[in-house]
Design an enzyme around this catalytic site. Structure first.
Site, PDB file in Angstrom:
ATOM      1  CE1 TYR A 151      -2.948   3.124   0.799  1.00 47.64           C
ATOM      2  CE2 TYR A 151      -3.683   2.000   2.783  1.00 47.64           C
ATOM      3  CZ  TYR A 151      -3.763   3.065   1.901  1.00 47.64           C
ATOM      4  OH  TYR A 151      -4.685   4.055   2.141  1.00 47.64           O
ATOM      5  CE  LYS A 176      -5.562   1.842  -0.675  1.00 47.61           C
ATOM      6  NZ  LYS A 176      -5.409   3.095  -1.350  1.00 47.61           N
ATOM      7  N   GLY A 205      -5.568   4.537  -6.033  1.00 46.85           N
ATOM      8  CA  GLY A 205      -6.222   4.981  -4.794  1.00 46.85           C
ATOM      9  C   GLY A 205      -6.542   6.463  -4.711  1.00 46.85           C
ATOM     10  CB  SER A 249     -12.920   6.845   1.093  1.00 43.50           C
ATOM     11  OG  SER A 249     -12.728   7.997   0.283  1.00 43.50           O
TER      12      SER A 249
HETATM   13  C1  LIG Z   1      -5.936   9.661   1.699  1.00 48.19           C
HETATM   14  C2  LIG Z   1      -7.141   8.813   1.461  1.00 48.19           C
HETATM   15  O1  LIG Z   1      -7.962   8.619   2.322  1.00 48.19           O
HETATM   16  N1  LIG Z   1      -7.257   8.304   0.259  1.00 48.19           N
HETATM   17  C3  LIG Z   1      -8.351   7.474  -0.113  1.00 48.19           C
HETATM   18  C4  LIG Z   1      -7.796   6.145  -0.476  1.00 48.19           C
HETATM   19  O2  LIG Z   1      -6.682   5.985  -0.922  1.00 48.19           O
HETATM   20  C5  LIG Z   1      -9.126   8.016  -1.297  1.00 48.19           C
HETATM   21  O3  LIG Z   1     -10.219   7.180  -1.520  1.00 48.19           O
HETATM   22  C6  LIG Z   1      -9.603   9.425  -1.054  1.00 48.19           C
HETATM   23  O4  LIG Z   1     -10.421   9.435   0.092  1.00 48.19           O
HETATM   24  C7  LIG Z   1     -10.402   9.965  -2.229  1.00 48.19           C
HETATM   25  O5  LIG Z   1      -9.616   9.866  -3.381  1.00 48.19           O
HETATM   26  C8  LIG Z   1     -10.840  11.394  -2.011  1.00 48.19           C
HETATM   27  O6  LIG Z   1      -9.732  12.258  -1.969  1.00 48.19           O
HETATM   28  C1  LIG Z   2      -8.604   4.497   0.341  1.00 51.33           C
HETATM   29  C2  LIG Z   2      -7.917   3.426   0.997  1.00 51.33           C
HETATM   30  O1  LIG Z   2      -7.463   2.541   0.387  1.00 51.33           O
HETATM   31  C3  LIG Z   2      -7.847   3.422   2.396  1.00 51.33           C
HETATM   32  O2  LIG Z   2      -8.678   4.055   2.995  1.00 51.33           O
HETATM   33  O3  LIG Z   2      -6.961   2.777   2.926  1.00 51.33           O
END
Ligand SMILES: CC(=O)N[C@H](C=O)[C@@H](O)[C@H](O)[C@H](O)CO
Ligand SMILES: CC(=O)C(=O)O
EC number: 4.1.3.3
Length: 261
Positions: free
Chosen positions: A143, A173, A199, A218
């Site tokens: 990740y 990821k 991501g 998310s």
């Molecule tokens: C830093 C963080 O939480 N990143 C999430 C997962 O990688 C994303 O899904 C973001 O929430 C999304 O891209 C919105 O900025």
């Molecule tokens: C966005 C994602 O992969 C995480 O919330 O860890």
């Protein structure tokens, strides 16, 4: 070598960890949450205890219980449940990896240690390897989230020869906006069957062009259906519809980001 029942692809929702107003985990809603993802969002893979799930803010015991509940409630409903088991303590991380294997999770993911940080690729690989070895039958995903870990080792560099060190390595990821790094990960590993999961939800379309095989995020908790429409448009090479879907998603995320987190 661990081989997943099938390659992890498509959308993966990074699950929120439901809490009660007293700061305890609210296990009672996880069953409904699974049904909602599958039935309303068309999302059949989840990523548990990651950034969105606040895994790093939970105790090891809470992380174990959360993982168990998602695996139990997702059985025969979800395709894959990946558990994030990264931690500053190698032993905690190994314990969580072993536990993920015991409960029948489909994979584990690990971020780089983020306080005393690995100085170079070899140190990071060795840490990841020690965790992966604790669950030798489970697919392993790295990740990459440099903005939050502060570990700037390029993913491209990390992936070079990674399966020699970590035979269970199945994918990445990638939570960063550096599409040169991401593109080179794909380009240099074409002969492998790795999963390249992007991501940064607001930029997924550009990552699809670079060869992303799926996405973890998310927003797939609540915009899974919309994002699936974008994936379908991309698949049928209808790029103008795909772009319209991405702009719509961007307008929403832009609005949310402006509210502040
Ligand atoms: C830093 C963080 O939480 N990143 C999430 C997962 O990688 C994303 O899904 C973001 O929430 C999304 O891209 C919105 O900025
Ligand atoms: C966005 C994602 O992969 C995480 O919330 O860890």
């Amino acid at each position: 070598m661990a081989s997943p029942k099938k390659k992890l692809q498509g959308l993966v929702a990074a699950t929120i960890t439901p809490m009660t107003e007293h700061g305890e985990i609210n296990f009672s809603v996880i069953g409904q949450y699974v049904d909602y993802l599958v039935e309303e969002q068309g999302v059949k893979n989840i990523f548990v205890n990651g950034t969105t799930g606040e895994g790093l803010s939970l105790s090891v015991s809470e992380r174990r219980q959360v993982a168990e509940e998602w695996v139990a409630k997702g059985r025969n409903k979800l395709d894959q449940v990946v558990i994030h088991v990264g931690a500053l303590s190698l032993k905690d991380s190994q314990e969580l990896a072993r536990h993920a294997a015991e409960i029948g999770a489909d994979g584990i993911a690990v971020i780089a240690p983020f306080f005393l940080k690995p100085r170079n690729k070899d140190i990071l690989i060795n840490f990841l390897k020690e965790v992966a070895t604790a669950a030798p039958a489970l697919p392993f995903y790295y990740y990459h989230i440099p903005a939050l870990t502060g570990v700037k080792i390029r993913a491209e560099e990390l992936l070079d020869g990674i399966q020699d060190k970590i035979p269970t390595f199945q994918g990445l990821k990638f939570s960063d906006t550096d599409l040169l790094d991401f593109g080179q990960c794909v380009d240099q590993n074409r002969q492998q069957q790795f999963a390249f999961l992007f991501g940064v939800d607001e930029q997924l379309l550009s990552a699809l062009v670079m060869g992303a095989t799926g996405a973890v995020g998310s927003t797939y908790n609540y915009m899974g259906k919309k994002t699936n429409q974008m994936l379908e448009a991309f698949e049928r090479k209808d790029f103008s519809s795909a772009l319209n879907h991405q702009f719509c998603i961007q307008r929403f995320i832009n609005f949310v980001l402006k509210l502040g987190r």
